[in-house]
Design a protein around this motif. Structure first.
Motif, PDB file in Angstrom:
ATOM      1  N   PRO A   1      29.316 -10.720 -33.701  1.00 44.93           N
ATOM      2  CA  PRO A   1      27.916 -10.345 -33.918  1.00 44.93           C
ATOM      3  C   PRO A   1      27.199 -11.151 -35.003  1.00 44.93           C
ATOM      4  O   PRO A   1      26.053 -10.859 -35.322  1.00 44.93           O
ATOM      5  N   SER A   2      27.833 -12.190 -35.537  1.00 48.59           N
ATOM      6  CA  SER A   2      27.223 -12.918 -36.654  1.00 48.59           C
ATOM      7  C   SER A   2      25.919 -13.611 -36.270  1.00 48.59           C
ATOM      8  O   SER A   2      25.013 -13.697 -37.088  1.00 48.59           O
ATOM      9  N   LEU A   3      25.790 -14.113 -35.059  1.00 47.87           N
ATOM     10  CA  LEU A   3      24.565 -14.798 -34.634  1.00 47.87           C
ATOM     11  C   LEU A   3      23.842 -14.028 -33.532  1.00 47.87           C
ATOM     12  O   LEU A   3      23.168 -14.619 -32.688  1.00 47.87           O
ATOM     13  N   LEU A   4      23.961 -12.708 -33.560  1.00 51.23           N
ATOM     14  CA  LEU A   4      23.332 -11.883 -32.527  1.00 51.23           C
ATOM     15  C   LEU A   4      21.820 -12.033 -32.530  1.00 51.23           C
ATOM     16  O   LEU A   4      21.192 -12.081 -31.471  1.00 51.23           O
ATOM     17  N   ILE A   5      21.218 -12.165 -33.694  1.00 49.81           N
ATOM     18  CA  ILE A   5      19.760 -12.300 -33.754  1.00 49.81           C
ATOM     19  C   ILE A   5      19.301 -13.579 -33.056  1.00 49.81           C
ATOM     20  O   ILE A   5      18.278 -13.590 -32.375  1.00 49.81           O
ATOM     21  N   LEU A   6      20.072 -14.659 -33.190  1.00 53.02           N
ATOM     22  CA  LEU A   6      19.724 -15.909 -32.503  1.00 53.02           C
ATOM     23  C   LEU A   6      19.843 -15.733 -30.992  1.00 53.02           C
ATOM     24  O   LEU A   6      18.997 -16.222 -30.243  1.00 53.02           O
TER      25      LEU A   6
END
Length: 121
Positions: A91-96
């Motif tokens: 989930p580290s780059l979920l916003i991207l």
């Protein structure tokens, strides 16, 4: 104006992600390191070469404003996999990933007439 911004941002994201993936394939330290959980998925390098090649080609097409509906159609399953990867594994780059889905959704809406034939029975 919004169309051009969405197309350019999405093109830059896919072009940079494609080149970053090639660094992983050739055992060079990537510019954006992935989490250890996500790195397990990079063991299938022969498939990664095809995917990253498609990302680079479609990113260039988006930036050049050429064959944009085709690029969107090719990138849709890749974007879906990226979103699912970041929801369930890393989930580290979920916003991207969410931003990519929003941009691609807007571009699909912009070209809805081009995709109307696909949705007819």
């Amino acid at each position: 104006m919004v169309y051009h911004a969405a197309r350019i941002v999405l093109g830059i994201i896919f072009l940079s992600a494609g080149f970053n993936g090639f660094l992983v394939v050739f055992d060079i330290e990537p510019l954006i390191p992935a989490s250890p959980e996500a790195m397990v998925l990079f063991q299938f390098s022969y498939l990664l070469i095809v995917e990253k090649s498609l990302e680079v080609i479609c990113g260039i097409l988006l930036l050049m404003n050429r064959f944009v509906p085709l690029a969107l159609a090719v990138l849709t399953p890749i974007t879906a996999n990226i979103l699912l990867l970041h929801i369930f594994v890393d989930p580290s780059l979920l916003i991207l990933a969410v931003i990519m889905v929003i941009l691609q959704g807007y571009l699909f809406y912009h070209f809805r007439d081009k995709f109307r034939g696909i949705l007819e029975s």
